[in-house]
Design a protein around this motif. Structure first.
Motif, short mmCIF file in Angstrom:
data_model
loop_
_atom_site.label_atom_id
_atom_site.label_comp_id
_atom_site.label_asym_id
_atom_site.label_seq_id
_atom_site.Cartn_x
_atom_site.Cartn_y
_atom_site.Cartn_z
N CYS A 1 83.65 24.68 62.62
CA CYS A 1 84.92 25.54 61.99
C CYS A 1 84.35 26.93 62.50
CB CYS A 1 84.91 25.29 60.76
SG CYS A 1 85.45 23.51 60.19
N GLY A 2 83.53 27.05 63.18
CA GLY A 2 83.15 28.59 63.46
C GLY A 2 82.24 29.29 62.67
N HIS B 1 78.95 27.38 66.78
CA HIS B 1 80.03 28.26 65.97
C HIS B 1 80.58 29.53 66.94
CE1 HIS B 1 76.33 30.49 65.20
NE2 HIS B 1 77.16 31.51 65.22
N ARG B 2 80.07 29.55 67.99
CA ARG B 2 80.60 30.50 69.09
C ARG B 2 81.51 29.91 70.00
NH1 ARG B 2 75.61 33.36 69.31
NH2 ARG B 2 75.35 34.42 67.28
N GLY C 1 84.57 28.46 69.86
CA GLY C 1 85.85 28.58 69.71
C GLY C 1 86.41 27.27 69.71
N PRO D 1 87.98 27.02 57.87
CA PRO D 1 88.03 27.62 59.06
C PRO D 1 88.62 29.07 59.01
CG PRO D 1 88.60 25.26 59.43
CD PRO D 1 88.63 25.50 58.00
N LEU D 2 89.70 29.14 58.24
CA LEU D 2 90.22 30.40 58.23
C LEU D 2 89.34 31.59 57.32
CD1 LEU D 2 93.73 28.96 57.13
CD2 LEU D 2 93.19 29.91 59.19
N ARG E 1 87.11 32.82 59.62
CA ARG E 1 87.50 33.93 60.28
C ARG E 1 87.89 35.24 59.52
NH1 ARG E 1 87.80 29.45 62.59
NH2 ARG E 1 87.89 29.03 64.86
N THR F 1 90.23 35.36 57.07
CA THR F 1 91.65 35.48 56.78
C THR F 1 91.68 35.82 55.15
OG1 THR F 1 92.35 33.70 58.34
CG2 THR F 1 94.11 34.00 56.67
N ARG G 1 95.40 32.27 53.49
CA ARG G 1 94.77 31.22 53.93
C ARG G 1 95.24 30.04 53.04
NH1 ARG G 1 89.29 33.47 52.21
NH2 ARG G 1 88.94 32.30 50.35
N ALA H 1 92.91 26.52 62.13
CA ALA H 1 92.84 27.65 62.53
C ALA H 1 93.27 27.99 63.91
CB ALA H 1 91.01 28.01 62.74
N PRO I 1 92.42 26.53 67.13
CA PRO I 1 91.51 27.09 68.23
C PRO I 1 91.98 26.48 69.60
CG PRO I 1 90.87 25.10 67.01
CD PRO I 1 92.15 25.25 66.42
#
Ligand SMILES: Nc1ncnc2c1ncn2[C@@H]1O[C@H](COP(=O)(O)OP(=O)(O)OP(=O)(O)O)[C@@H](O)[C@H]1O
Ligand SMILES: Nc1ncnc2c1ncn2[C@@H]1O[C@H](COP(=O)(O)OP(=O)(O)OP(=O)(O)O)[C@@H](O)[C@H]1O
Ligand SMILES: [Mg+2]
Ligand SMILES: [Mg+2]
Lengths: 575, 339, 380, 380
Positions: free
Chosen positions: A201-202, C81-82, C84, C107-108, C111, C113, C118, C158, C160
């Protein structure tokens, strides 16, 4: 996964019905657990009641004397500061170390997973002694070096273990191992797939740890924090040995001083310790609240899959750092003192001699005590592990134990921790030497006392392990036709083995290091190694203390080996 | 010189009639005697001396702090369980309160050596077997650094050079120790001396053993409330320490008694008799670390290091008088900021 | 920019005992949705996990959006996690300590959000999978299919650039599956993500995939557009895997005919002279086989017919299956229930058209004989 | 003796907030395999767990083999391990600390089978699911589909009298699924176990079930033999669930005709005079709809036809789907790829036969109008 109810019931032995029509109503099942609660109440509560009864007998007098205790407020405040401080140190450091361990290269994992536990094996007397050799204001070796490098001035300082900070850090360092053990066992057990999902999920590793791993570790964290907090509240050796120069008193040292002379003022001791009891119960209730919905902590997924986490050598740095601080330095100081004729403030290999070792070893008491300790340990493990397993199962929410039974079991399971051990020793003595028990002088009394002392330590690791595995594995076993006992032996035990291992190890450590209660419950011909060490601390010489401490370390290691076998050996990593 | 203990001294059983001999035989049959102790002097040498005298009777020593010891005795005295046979304690109040469960010594030594001693209580039910003189210990190296101030009297402990270099065991909660300081403070010059002592910011210790360790390492230069035996043992191993007997001597008691519920009643009597005889006295007090209540002359041949309690010396009894109590709480603890 | 280039990737387990991914190369153009098909245990999940960075390959390279994610002998290794990505795990991997909404919003949250936004987006994603009513439950209190849908919502929320789906609809019912398939199609059209989609459902593969890759033992066995994959499976393995289950073993007969399954039955093949060998396997879809009373039925050059006996009739809803024993071989003919009046024991003729049959070199690994049969024209 | 009698069973979650099983009654005769169908979240798993004794129902009774397992207000409650069942869990629940073989052998071990015999039978069961090569691996080192197969083997190995299957084949590919389905059929035939089988796959339901129960919100919506369930779904809900996706809303027109979907299109219905109401929904299988150039095509009393425009053609392997907009309604017609030459934008007529169409009372819950249409004769 769709359900959370587990129909764990008491072992089959209690149910004679074998036909498929056998009836079993929830109320009847509730009674089995109620019985367990009663047994525990007798075991754990009776001595406490007996003790507090003596206080109630003389309530006005005790309160009057309590009011007269000088600096009472400061004592409670110091207790609180030390408890909070060392708990914070322990929880943060222990959790951090456990996380680092998950990132350690595989090859080194095994060694690294054991080393942070070593500080626990050292009797606290030994750790304190070791550190006082290193950090006494004048003669501490480290202080001498620091002054040599121009840090600090004069012939004293710059560091001083005999201070509030010293006590907090010292106690925190020792307790760190507790937290580490709990959390790392539960980290080892976790479903790594859930972390992989976060990464997908990043989320960065740090974030994953904070938002996914740590919350799932919540049972382990909460339980270890609670235990460590209670231990920190009731800790004795460190403040006693390090607090005197700075006139730092905590509740347990104050109680100890009250109980040091004849006639022992039990009432005053009980009154002094009462706030601990109250705080202890509060801690237990808070802990229950924090884990209200156990379904949220089922971290071992039934559809799991191994994930190779990225590892890094950097993860070794904190672990090794901790080892140096908590083990290598004090142990080194201890070993060198054990080889010196006396502690001279310098380590001088030219004076090393084995005299201290021979003299301690040639004392028949030493060997006897080691044998007695191991024997008592074995008995205790045999009793406490099954008992604590039952208790843990009863405490699971998914087990349908009526709330009126579960709450008492929960409180009983921890309450022994809320009493200063010095008082507990007295309580055991006059409870079990009187009717209806009259166990004084028997091995049973020793075992009963040790079981009472260790049950809080044995329950929590199993409980957090049980919470993490969820109900589905035992359900699958029952569907396969296995009864409760079979399921426990073949499925649950192996799955919670890391928790069992921690439980057994903790019990071992507690029993091996125990002396206060042992003094009271053992018969004169049966001494344990803890009481020898205590004797030597009070009456003997520093090198002998060092020798005995190291012996105790060895005994603890043997005990750990025994408990390792009892808890099922080294199959943990297979999972 | 401790080697002189035992050996040529008189047979402890001398003067006992056939009745006593029966006791000794029974004791040998019992084969064991259990000693509960909270006092000094019961060490390896002491046990060795006993083993030499009565190889057939094993001496089992259990050490406890006063509170634990008396609680244990209280628990034992009711029920018929294995426990203590004899005790050497410093807690006089318990002995006083429990005279009815103590058994007077029946051996010949009591009559022979202690006939007119003022240290026999309750018709022989308990006896002061020794006194522990407490004094100062000095680290000669550290003291030299401070310019070698003299340390021979109680007052010397107040020398301003000792600021930060003095260690004491204030004895909180232990009445015998508190009494010791009560008398010592008198010698130092009364109540104001307590303030002066506090101004030196002495380092506090819980027990004499740790103070001795720190004295040897140089953490402190001078320690007060030290036990001679401990300091001497360190010195023997090469530590730069010395024990200084501060005059007049103030000591704590070592009282011995046989308990009524002894599982080995005969062995208990034999032990008590031995302790009260010259052989036992030499084993306990021969090194001079402890003082014997008896006249050396009455004991026959004794080691040169052995000493009697000097006339006029104070032996504290562990029972705080109201005056002492007030002094401890209002002055001593307050000045030393002890809780 | 999320095209994916996988080159000679290998992942071994058990120190080489299991070659889960075996020297596999595969390229996904930007916006392409590649469906991975393959039998259980062929390495689909492992491949996805390698692309996600959850598994460290033993060799090979992976590029995403032109950047090297894994390569140079393992020295380049971009953490998951990098990369994407979004991923639906085969085992869902929902976090038990978060509510359904928190799971989807995660996931939001990562990021950055804002909380309100969210929550809105999470509920939108949940609505997409018909789970908005479950937002406040914990994953252990919802059903298996609901968990799977929540996992799907979490992966999509999210938006991706690269999506990895591991059997995202396997636990759902027909209606829901059709509906979500449709929604994924639309999402793919509007968002234009690149995707790898593992499924066992051929309809899914056909409807969603711009390209379908059939894996076999960690290797790509065939890579083709759905239409051509389906009409002309490149090997007997793919044909069998796609459920083309009727196999007739053919051996050239001196008389120019072909012996079926080593028995007495003989058939002719069009363009038999050109065939490069003497032993072939003829594969027939069960829907391409029809049954006729012996001797009746059509008869032209394109028609093949073999005599047999009906041994079983299996009712399965819209259609039924007739099992016909032809010599040693078993042939299944499928059609609308009730189309043929035959029952067990009836003698019939199994009729097929060479233009719909597939001929492979003999054996498990046989390749398609391109020269045989007529390609049917297909609407795509 | 393992017939199962479930009577007025209820299981509530969240203190009544969720009625997962709702007053459900169901009887399984000895040796009957009842398939449970139903949308995700309708209570299938919960029902199975109640029967297994893993969940304590709130009320109702469960009898297995004539003995009361749960009942008398909860006072009778036979523990799971004495119910003589085998179960495949939706989430597999393989024990991670045992090897695959140990997992499978466990039910035998519990029954005291000798070690050697146990190993033999376990390997036999593993062979059945094509996993014998994995015997010594641990569950976390095998693929999802392999885990599912191992779970199936474990449930079958001890040959219990009552089997509970919770979507046992959902993660397997077409070929394997067909094969295991066949094997389950045979096992069922030879062992004669009674079974409850949850699936989302209609083919599975039709092929395996002696009886199919369609659940809706914890209740049995329809209980029928596969053939009759499929041909005459008892309610619009079942029809929709079975994927009969084309719905035409009909409203009686003063002229005796019926207005379609509120638009201008009108059609006639046979036996319209008998119909008990003015608003109905007509359901059509997409395979029962064919397309024709407007005005052409068959025309008899049984034929219905509505004009529309093709909006999409979806290729999906063997067959394709044509989406036709008819007024407000969307109709999908499915047939072999390439059968009709129509593409997006073409005007067509959607043609169907009343004998294959289904008429329901209007609304989501509408019941089948029995008097409409002719039952097609079916081979079972
Ligand atoms: N522990 C629980 N607490 C609250 N609700 C629950 C719990 N377990 C299940 N439910 C709900 O009960 C309903 C029935 O769940 P169940 O698992 O039986 O569904 P299912 O028919 O098996 O669905 P699926 O096909 O998705 O597996 C679902 O709506 C689910 O959300
Ligand atoms: N950790 C592991 N150790 C050893 N072998 C493994 C491991 N993980 C997977 N395998 C093996 O690698 C092969 C590929 O596994 P993978 O999970 O990629 O299959 P899959 O194609 O996803 O199958 P499925 O459709 O059943 O999910 C399988 O044969 C599996 O047994
Ligand atoms: Mg997979
Ligand atoms: Mg389900």
């Amino acid at each position: 996964m769709t359900s959370t109810q587990e129909q764990t019931r008491t072992p089959d032995a209690t149910t004679p019905t074998a036909r498929p029509t056998g009836r079993r109503s929830p109320t009847a099942a509730g009674w089995h657990w109620a019985l367990l609660a009663l047994v525990m109440a007798a075991l754990i509560l009776w001595p406490l009641v007996a003790l507090e009864a003596r206080m109630v007998d003389d309530l006005p007098g005790a309160l009057g004397r309590l009011a007269e205790v000088p600096d009472l407020g400061r004592t409670y405040l110091d207790t609180l500061i030390i408890a909070v401080g060392s708990t914070a140190v322990a929880v943060v450091a222990g959790t951090g170390l456990a996380w680092c361990l998950t990132r350690v290269p595989k090859r080194l994992y095994k060694a690294m997973s054991l080393l942070p536990i070593v500080p626990l094996l050292m009797p606290s007397v030994a750790s304190v002694q070791g550190w006082s050799y290193l950090l006494s204001p004048r003669t501490g070796i480290l202080n001498q070096y620091l002054r040599g490098w121009g840090i600090g001035s004069g012939d004293s300082g710059p560091l001083d273990v005999y201070s509030m900070t010293g006590i907090i850090l010292m106690a925190g360092t020792i307790l760190t191992s507790f937290v580490f053990m709990f959390v790392s066992a539960s980290l080892r057990q976790r479903g790594a797939e859930l972390e992989a999902a976060a990464a997908a999920c990043g989320a960065s590793p740090g974030r994953t740890f904070l938002t996914v791993t740590l919350p799932m570790m919540r049972p382990a964290l909460v339980y270890s924090t609670a235990i460590v907090a209670l231990l920190a509240l009731g800790q004795f050796t460190v403040p006693l040995l390090l607090g005197t120069p700075d006139r730092i008193d905590v509740v347990s040292t104050a109680v100890y001083k009250v109980s040091a002379d004849y006639p022992v003022d039990y009432a005053l001791g009980g009154a002094l310790a009462l706030p601990l009891l109250v705080v202890g119960i509060a801690v237990i209730l808070v802990q229950r609240r924090a884990l209200r919905d156990e379904r949220r902590y089922v971290s071992v997924s039934a559809r799991s899959r191994q994930v190779g986490l990225t590892t890094s050598r950097w993860a070794l740095v904190p672990i090794l750092g901790y080892l140096v601080v908590a083990v290598v330095l004090p142990l080194g100081a201890l070993v060198s003192v054990s080889l010196s004729p006396f502690w001279s403030g310098r380590i001088d290999p030219s004076t090393f001699t084995l005299d201290n070792w021979t003299s301690v070893w040639s004392n028949s008491n030493t060997v006897d005590a080691i044998v007695t300790t191991l024997f008592a340990l074995l008995l205790t493990l045999v009793v406490v592990l099954p008992l604590s397993y039952l208790v843990s199962v009863a405490l699971l929410q998914r087990t349908r134990v009526p709330g009126v039974v579960r709450l008492p079991i929960d409180i009983l399971g921890s309450i022994a921790l809320c009493m200063p051990v010095s008082l507990l020793g007295f309580a055991f003595l006059f409870t079990y030497s009187e009717p209806p028990f009259q166990l004084y002088g028997t091995t049973a009394m020793v075992v009963v006392a040790y079981v009472t002392l260790t049950i809080p330590f044995a329950v929590r690791p199993q409980l957090s392990a049980l919470t993490a595995i969820g109900p589905e594995y035992s359900e699958a076993s029952r569907v396969s036709g296995a009864g409760s006992l079979g399921t426990a032996l073949r499925v649950t035990f192996p799955l919670i083995r890391s928790g069992l291992g921690v439980a057994a190890a903790l019990v071992t450590i507690i029993v091996a290091h125990e002396f206060t209660v042992s003094l009271m419950v053992t018969s004169p011909t049966r001494r344990v190694i803890g009481s020898l060490l205590y004797d030597e601390t009070v009456n003997g010489s520093a090198p002998n203390v060092a020798v005995l401490s190291l012996l105790m370390l060895a005994v603890t290691l043997v005990g750990i080996a025994i408990s390792w076998v009892i808890a099922g050996g080294n199959t943990v990593d297979k999972i | 010189a401790p080697a002189a203990a035992g050996g040529s001294v008189a047979d402890p059983n001398e003067g006992g009639g056939p009745a006593w001999q029966a006791v000794v035989d029974a004791a040998n049959k019992e084969g064991q005697v259990v000693l509960y102790s909270n006092s000094d002097g019961v060490n390896a040498e002491f046990e060795a001396a006993w083993a030499k005298a009565y190889p057939g009777i094993e001496l089992v020593v259990s050490k406890y702090a006063s509170g634990e010891l008396t609680t244990k005795l209280d628990a034992e005295k009711g029920g018929g369980v294995a426990g203590a046979d004899v005790i050497t304690v410093s807690t006089k109040p318990w002995l006083e309160a429990n005279l009815n469960v103590l058994v007077a010594s029946t051996g010949p030594a009591l009559g022979k050596y202690w006939g007119d001693s003022s240290y026999v209580y309750g018709d022989g039910k308990y006896v002061l077997a020794a006194a522990t003189p407490l004094g100062a210990g000095i680290n000669t190296e550290q003291l030299a650094k401070l310019g070698n101030p003299p340390v021979t009297t109680y007052k010397d402990l107040l020398a301003p050079q000792l600021k930060g270099a003095l260690g004491i065991v204030p004895g909180t909660g232990a009445p015998a120790a508190e009494q010791w300081w009560f008398y010592a403070a008198k010698e130092m010059g009364g109540d104001p001396a307590v303030g002066q002592l506090a101004d030196l910011q002495p380092r506090l210790y819980t027990v004499p053993a740790t103070l001795a360790t720190d004295l040897a390492s140089g953490e402190v230069a001078v320690g007060a409330y030290n036990i001679k035996g401990t300091i001497d043992a360190l010195a023997a191993k090469g530590a730069p320490v010395e024990f200084v007997t501060l005059e007049p001597v103030i000591s704590t008691p070592v009282t011995a008694a046989v308990v009524g519920w002894a599982k080995n009643p005969n062995a208990a009597q034999v032990f008590q008799n031995w302790l009260l005889s010259p052989a036992g006295q030499i084993a306990l007090n021969g090194s001079g670390s402890l003082l014997t209540p008896l006249d050396l002359a009455a004991l026959g041949e004794v080691p040169t290091t052995m000493r009697s309690i000097p006339a006029g010396a104070t032996v504290v009894d562990g029972v705080l008088t109201p005056e002492q109590k007030t002094w401890v709480t209002d002055l001593w603890n307050a000045k030393m900021r002890l809780g | 920019m999320s095209e994916v280039r996988i080159d000679r990737l290998a992942k071994l387990f058990d120190s080489g005992g299991v070659r889960a991914v075996d020297d596999l190369s595969l390229t996904l153009a930007e916006g392409q949705l590649v469906v991975l098909l393959g039998p259980s245990g062929c390495g689909k999940t492992t491949l996805l996990r390698c692309v996600a960075g959850l598994e460290t390959p033993n060799s090979g390279t992976i590029e995403i959006g032109g950047a090297l994610m894994f390569g140079r002998g393992g020295r380049t290794q971009v953490p998951t996690h990098r990369r994407g990505i979004g991923m639906v795990f085969q085992n869902y991997a929902l976090w038990p300590h978060m509510t359904v909404e928190q799971n989807v919003a995660y996931p939001l949250r990562v990021r950055g959000t804002a909380r309100h936004e969210r929550s809105r987006q999470a509920r939108e994603a949940l609505a997409l999978v018909e789970c908005e009513a479950l937002a406040d439950r914990v994953p252990s209190a919802i059903s298996g299919g609901q968990q799977q849908r929540v996992a799907l919502a979490r992966a999509l929320v999210a938006r991706p650039g690269l999506m990895l789906f591991d059997e995202p609809l396997s636990n759902l019912d027909y209606r829901l599956r059709a509906q979500l398939r449709q929604q994924l199609r639309e999402l793919h059209r509007t968002l234009g993500f690149t995707g790898l989609y593992v499924t066992h459902d051929q309809t899914e593969a056909m409807q969603l995939g711009t390209v379908v890759a059939v894996l076999k033992d960690g290797k790509v066995e065939q890579l083709a557009e759905p239409a051509s994959l389906f009409s002309r499976p490149a090997s007997a393995y793919v044909a069998r895997f796609l459920g083309i289950g009727n196999r007739l073993e053919l051996a050239r007969d001196p008389g120019g005919l072909w012996a079926v399954g080593g028995g007495d039955v003989r058939i002719g093949l069009p363009a038999a002279g050109d065939l490069p060998g003497d032993r072939f396997d003829l594969y027939l879809r069960s829907t391409d086989v029809s049954l006729a009373v012996p001797g009746s039925g059509p008869d032209d050059a394109d028609v093949g017919r073999v005599p047999g006996v009906v041994t079983d009739v299996v009712y399965s809803g819209e259609s039924s299956e007739w099992v016909v024993q032809v010599g040693e071989a078993r042939i299944v003919a499928a059609a609308r229930t009730g189309v043929w009046p035959f029952g067990s024991g009836d003698r019939v003729e199994a009729v097929f058209r060479h233009s719909t049959a597939l001929l492979y070199e003999s054996g498990e690994q046989g390749r398609l004989v391109e020269s045989y049969g007529v390609r049917p024209s297909l609407v795509s």
